[in-house]
Scaffold this active site. Structure first.
Site, short mmCIF file in Angstrom:
data_model
loop_
_atom_site.label_atom_id
_atom_site.label_comp_id
_atom_site.label_asym_id
_atom_site.label_seq_id
_atom_site.Cartn_x
_atom_site.Cartn_y
_atom_site.Cartn_z
N SER A 6 0.84 -1.20 0.00
CA SER A 6 0.00 0.00 0.00
C SER A 6 0.87 1.25 0.00
O SER A 6 1.58 1.52 0.98
CB SER A 6 -0.90 0.01 1.24
OG SER A 6 -1.42 1.32 1.44
N HIS A 31 -1.14 -1.33 -4.23
CA HIS A 31 -2.41 -0.98 -3.59
C HIS A 31 -2.43 0.53 -3.38
O HIS A 31 -1.53 1.09 -2.75
CB HIS A 31 -2.52 -1.72 -2.24
CG HIS A 31 -3.85 -1.56 -1.56
ND1 HIS A 31 -4.95 -2.31 -1.89
CD2 HIS A 31 -4.22 -0.73 -0.55
CE1 HIS A 31 -5.96 -1.96 -1.10
NE2 HIS A 31 -5.54 -1.01 -0.28
N ASP A 33 -4.41 3.63 -1.97
CA ASP A 33 -5.47 4.00 -1.02
C ASP A 33 -5.94 5.43 -1.23
O ASP A 33 -5.25 6.37 -0.85
CB ASP A 33 -4.94 3.87 0.41
CG ASP A 33 -4.88 2.43 0.87
OD1 ASP A 33 -3.87 2.03 1.46
OD2 ASP A 33 -5.87 1.69 0.63
N MET A 35 -8.39 8.38 -0.21
CA MET A 35 -9.24 8.76 0.92
C MET A 35 -9.74 10.19 0.73
O MET A 35 -8.94 11.07 0.39
CB MET A 35 -8.44 8.67 2.24
CG MET A 35 -7.89 7.30 2.51
SD MET A 35 -6.89 7.30 4.02
CE MET A 35 -6.39 5.58 4.04
N HIS A 64 -8.09 1.19 -4.09
CA HIS A 64 -9.03 1.04 -2.97
C HIS A 64 -9.63 2.41 -2.69
O HIS A 64 -8.98 3.28 -2.12
CB HIS A 64 -8.25 0.50 -1.75
CG HIS A 64 -9.10 0.38 -0.52
ND1 HIS A 64 -8.54 0.19 0.73
CD2 HIS A 64 -10.43 0.42 -0.31
CE1 HIS A 64 -9.49 0.11 1.64
NE2 HIS A 64 -10.67 0.25 1.03
N MET A 66 -11.72 4.76 -0.71
CA MET A 66 -12.39 5.06 0.55
C MET A 66 -13.00 6.45 0.42
O MET A 66 -12.54 7.43 1.04
CB MET A 66 -11.39 4.98 1.72
CG MET A 66 -10.96 3.54 2.01
SD MET A 66 -9.46 3.41 2.98
CE MET A 66 -8.25 3.48 1.66
N MET A 135 -11.70 -5.54 5.30
CA MET A 135 -10.86 -4.64 6.09
C MET A 135 -10.54 -5.29 7.43
O MET A 135 -11.46 -5.75 8.15
CB MET A 135 -11.57 -3.30 6.33
CG MET A 135 -11.75 -2.45 5.07
SD MET A 135 -10.23 -2.14 4.18
CE MET A 135 -9.33 -1.15 5.40
N GLY A 143 -0.59 1.47 9.65
CA GLY A 143 0.05 1.26 10.95
C GLY A 143 -0.87 0.94 12.11
O GLY A 143 -0.47 1.02 13.27
N ASP A 173 -6.72 -6.22 4.40
CA ASP A 173 -6.08 -4.92 4.33
C ASP A 173 -6.07 -4.25 5.69
O ASP A 173 -7.12 -3.91 6.23
CB ASP A 173 -6.92 -4.08 3.34
CG ASP A 173 -6.32 -2.75 3.05
OD1 ASP A 173 -7.00 -1.95 2.36
OD2 ASP A 173 -5.20 -2.49 3.50
N GLY A 174 -4.84 -4.16 6.26
CA GLY A 174 -4.75 -3.44 7.54
C GLY A 174 -4.13 -4.32 8.62
O GLY A 174 -4.68 -5.35 8.97
N GLY A 195 1.20 -2.32 4.31
CA GLY A 195 1.67 -0.94 4.33
C GLY A 195 2.95 -0.84 5.16
O GLY A 195 4.05 -1.03 4.66
C1 DX5 Z 1 -6.23 1.69 5.62
C2 DX5 Z 1 -5.75 1.27 4.23
C3 DX5 Z 1 -4.72 0.17 4.30
C4 DX5 Z 1 -3.47 0.60 5.05
C5 DX5 Z 1 -2.58 -0.59 5.29
O1 DX5 Z 1 -7.38 2.49 5.49
O2 DX5 Z 1 -6.83 0.81 3.45
O3 DX5 Z 1 -4.37 -0.21 2.96
O4 DX5 Z 1 -2.78 1.56 4.28
O5 DX5 Z 1 -1.49 -0.17 6.08
P1 DX5 Z 1 -0.90 -1.17 7.22
O6 DX5 Z 1 -0.51 -2.44 6.48
O7 DX5 Z 1 0.27 -0.43 7.80
O8 DX5 Z 1 -2.01 -1.41 8.20
ZN ZN Z 2 -6.40 -0.13 1.42
#
Ligand code: DX5
Ligand code: ZN
Length: 214
Positions: A6, A31, A33, A35, A64, A66, A135, A143, A173-174, A195
């Site tokens: 990510s 990936h 993200d 937002m 992805h 969001m 998720m 993180g 994811d996460g 990530g």
């Molecule tokens: C959170 C994102 C994830 C996140 C993953 O909203 O969708 O993709 O960046 O990061 P880590 O692997 O550090 O949890």
């Molecule tokens: Zn994501």
């Protein structure tokens, strides 16, 4: 196991270095993200960044979204060359049509569900989609701590896909690391998003390799 680093966790002051290791790695996807500060309490990046990185990174883009009203971005993402477009079920009242639009634009269609969203919301479209993104943190930040109760949800999702004759891959994811990644693999996950575990690793290429070989 497929791995999707990510880019949200990248050091944007040193993108040359991040792009170099990503291209050298065995990562299957990038990936991305997105937002909007409305669906999630954070704002990340959008199309100008995607356009630049698409030219530099030799991985298919797993986008992805969001964001609210994600269906408005189908054409933009298709033009930018996204391979997978994943929308959140929670903001897609016309999900069946959105999936059709994504396919008509030539992309794979993914649907993401937050930790509190039951898998039953996907029952009527499970045969139409190419990916379910479960998720394993509440979306908005990298993180965060892995929510272990999602392991059972993955198992039940896998059962639904198989029992209904679907072909969707399951992506999580996460909070993914080598330990949670192992648990997710046992539960039936196909793609691990990573990530912090990858981007903060002393050797990110090696970390991606280890995640792939779980
Ligand atoms: C959170 C994102 C994830 C996140 C993953 O909203 O969708 O993709 O960046 O990061 P880590 O692997 O550090 O949890
Ligand atoms: Zn994501």
């Amino acid at each position: 196991m497929q791995v999707a680093p990510s880019i949200l966790s990248a050091d944007f002051a040193h993108m040359e270095r991040e792009v170099e290791w990503l291209n050298r790695s065995e990562a299957d996807w990038l990936h991305f993200d997105v937002m909007d500060g409305s669906f999630v309490p954070n704002i990340s990046f959008g199309f100008p960044v995607m356009a630049s990185l698409k030219k530099a990174i030799n991985k298919p883009f797993d986008v992805h979204l969001m964001v609210v009203r994600p269906e408005q971005w189908v054409d933009r993402l298709a033009q930018l060359g996204a391979r997978m477009m994943t929308v959140h079920q929670e903001v897609s009242p016309n999900l069946h049509r959105t999936i059709q639009q994504i396919h008509e634009a030539g992309m794979l269609a993914g649907v993401a569900i937050n930790p509190a969203t039951p898998i039953s919301v996907l029952e009527e479209v499970i045969k139409d989609i190419d990916l379910v993104l479960i998720m394993t943190v509440n979306p908005g930040f990298g993180g965060q701590k892995f929510i272990s109760s999602m392991l059972d949800k993955v198992r039940r999702m896998k059962e639904m896909i198989v029992s209904r004759g679907g072909h969707a891959l399951i992506e999580c994811d996460g909070g993914v690391n080598l330990e949670t990644g192992r648990q997710l693999k046992e539960a039936g996950v196909d793609i691990l998003v990573t990530g912090n575990t990858a981007f903060k690793a002393p050797d990110p290429v090696e970390m991606v390799r280890q995640l792939k070989n779980l």
